[in-house]
Design an enzyme around this catalytic site. Structure first.
Site, PDB file in Angstrom:
ATOM      1  CG  ASP A 189     -12.825  -6.353   4.028  1.00 39.62           C
ATOM      2  OD1 ASP A 189     -12.640  -5.624   5.035  1.00 39.62           O
ATOM      3  OD2 ASP A 189     -13.003  -5.886   2.891  1.00 39.62           O
ATOM      4  CE  LYS A 227       2.447 -18.074   0.922  1.00 40.91           C
ATOM      5  NZ  LYS A 227       1.736 -19.339   1.217  1.00 40.91           N
ATOM      6  CG  ASP A 282      -7.641  -4.022   2.824  1.00 41.87           C
ATOM      7  OD1 ASP A 282      -8.761  -3.959   3.365  1.00 41.87           O
ATOM      8  OD2 ASP A 282      -7.392  -3.445   1.745  1.00 41.87           O
ATOM      9  CG  ASP A 289      -1.403 -20.056   2.539  1.00 42.50           C
ATOM     10  OD1 ASP A 289      -0.751 -19.740   3.548  1.00 42.50           O
ATOM     11  OD2 ASP A 289      -0.943 -20.818   1.654  1.00 42.50           O
ATOM     12  CE1 TYR A 299      -3.099  -2.933   0.133  1.00 38.84           C
ATOM     13  CE2 TYR A 299      -4.435  -1.475   1.464  1.00 38.84           C
ATOM     14  CZ  TYR A 299      -4.312  -2.633   0.720  1.00 38.84           C
ATOM     15  OH  TYR A 299      -5.383  -3.463   0.562  1.00 38.84           O
TER      16      TYR A 299
END
Length: 338
Positions: free
Chosen positions: A232, A171, A228, A204, A124
């Protein structure tokens, strides 16, 4: 106690749900002087910028802001106001509590999670360019400074709010340097908090575990992009973005916001659900020391949702935005023993 707070109604449904929330806060008896400013599409049309300097100066001066949703063009136009606001004011920690609300149908019960997301860097940062036609390079920026401070925020929050465990999401099996640096920072901070359990999950796998057994998580700490997405996902566990709050914290300022979009397709129809922004305002009240008023608002909202008689369309009802707000106001006036 009197407060002066920056108010950013936003675009689309933003002004409608903002007015509904202001009505409820007034009935709850909170003395607030609102310093109103435009942002997003409304500001761009009026001032030629989506994030006017006067707005930023207002938040710096007042140290607290409440923001409705703003429009962000996709793949063109001006930069995301949300990203710009967080960077300009160095609001480095995004906080999203995710809890089941009474009377709201969801696939899981007993969900009680907190998402803490780094807010200023990662992909970002917006550092991208076209290498050659058809090839674009986007830079993922991870620094120890940003990782250290968001980790400290997360563990301080966990201790203050009696959360039992912090899970760092990463990750680093693939991005060994970037996500590895993030983990190094979090591990160092975790050592200073031996009373709080610490664990790590690959992003994941964490997503799979969240949709299978969300109760195994408590506070999740993530870099910007993963945060982010996962925040959600977690909102979906309890009914969606329309029923969860959000906050952005820095060292000197905080902005509280609804995390859903501006929904221009239903703007000016008076049918939007103000619950997410109302719950964000509750976080704001607690931040400024108005815990009693926050409790009153939560109790009134809970009684309305439990009764299930007055609901907005997204919750299966027919009530307008203001009809829903007025019902919450009536419950606040009635009090818990009514």
């Amino acid at each position: 106690m009197s407060h002066r707070i920056t108010l950013i109604p936003g675009d689309g449904i933003g002004p409608e749900i903002t007015e509904a929330v202001l009505r409820i806060l007034k009935v709850a008896g909170v003395d607030i002087e609102w310093d109103r400013h435009d942002a997003g599409l409304a500001a761009f049309r009026r001032y030629g910028t989506s994030l006017p300097k006067d707005l930023l100066d207002s938040v710096v001066r007042n140290r607290v802001g409440l923001k409705g949703p703003v429009t962000t063009p996709i793949a063109e136009g001006f930069q995301s106001v949300n990203v710009g606001l967080r960077k300009s004011l160095d609001l480095y920690a995004n906080l999203r509590p995710v809890v089941n609300l009474p009377g709201i149908a969801s696939r899981f019960s007993g969900v009680d999670l907190v998402i803490v997301r780094e807010n200023t860097e990662d992909l970002y940062s917006g550092l991208e360019h076209e290498v050659v036609p058809g090839v674009v390079e986007s830079l993922k920026i991870i620094t120890s400074r940003a990782s250290d401070r968001v980790a400290n925020f997360a563990f301080r929050y966990a201790r203050t709010h009696r959360r039992r465990k912090v899970t760092a999401i990463h990750k680093a099996n693939i991005m060994k340097l970037g996500d590895g640096l993030f983990l190094d920072s979090v591990r160092k901070v975790a050592l200073d908090h031996p009373d709080i359990k610490y664990e790590e999950r690959i992003v994941d796998a964490a997503c799979m575990h969240l949709v299978m057994r969300p109760e195994q998580f408590d506070l999740l700490l993530l870099p910007n992009l993963y945060g982010d997405i996962v925040s959600d996902l977690c909102a979906g566990l309890v009914g969606g973005l329309g029923v969860v709050p959000g906050a952005n914290h820095g060292d000197t300022s905080a902005v509280f916001e609804a995390v859903h979009g501006s929904a221009p397709d239903i703007a000016d129809q008076g049918i939007a659900n103000p619950t997410a922004l109302l719950l964000s305002a509750v976080l704001m009240l607690r931040h400024v020391g108005e815990d009693a008023a926050a409790d009153v608002v939560v109790a009134g909202l809970s009684r309305v949702l439990t009764a299930g008689v007055v609901r907005t369309r997204d919750l299966g009802g027919t009530a307008s935005t203001m009809e829903f707000a007025d019902e919450v106001c009536r419950e606040i006036d009635r009090g818990p023993g009514a």
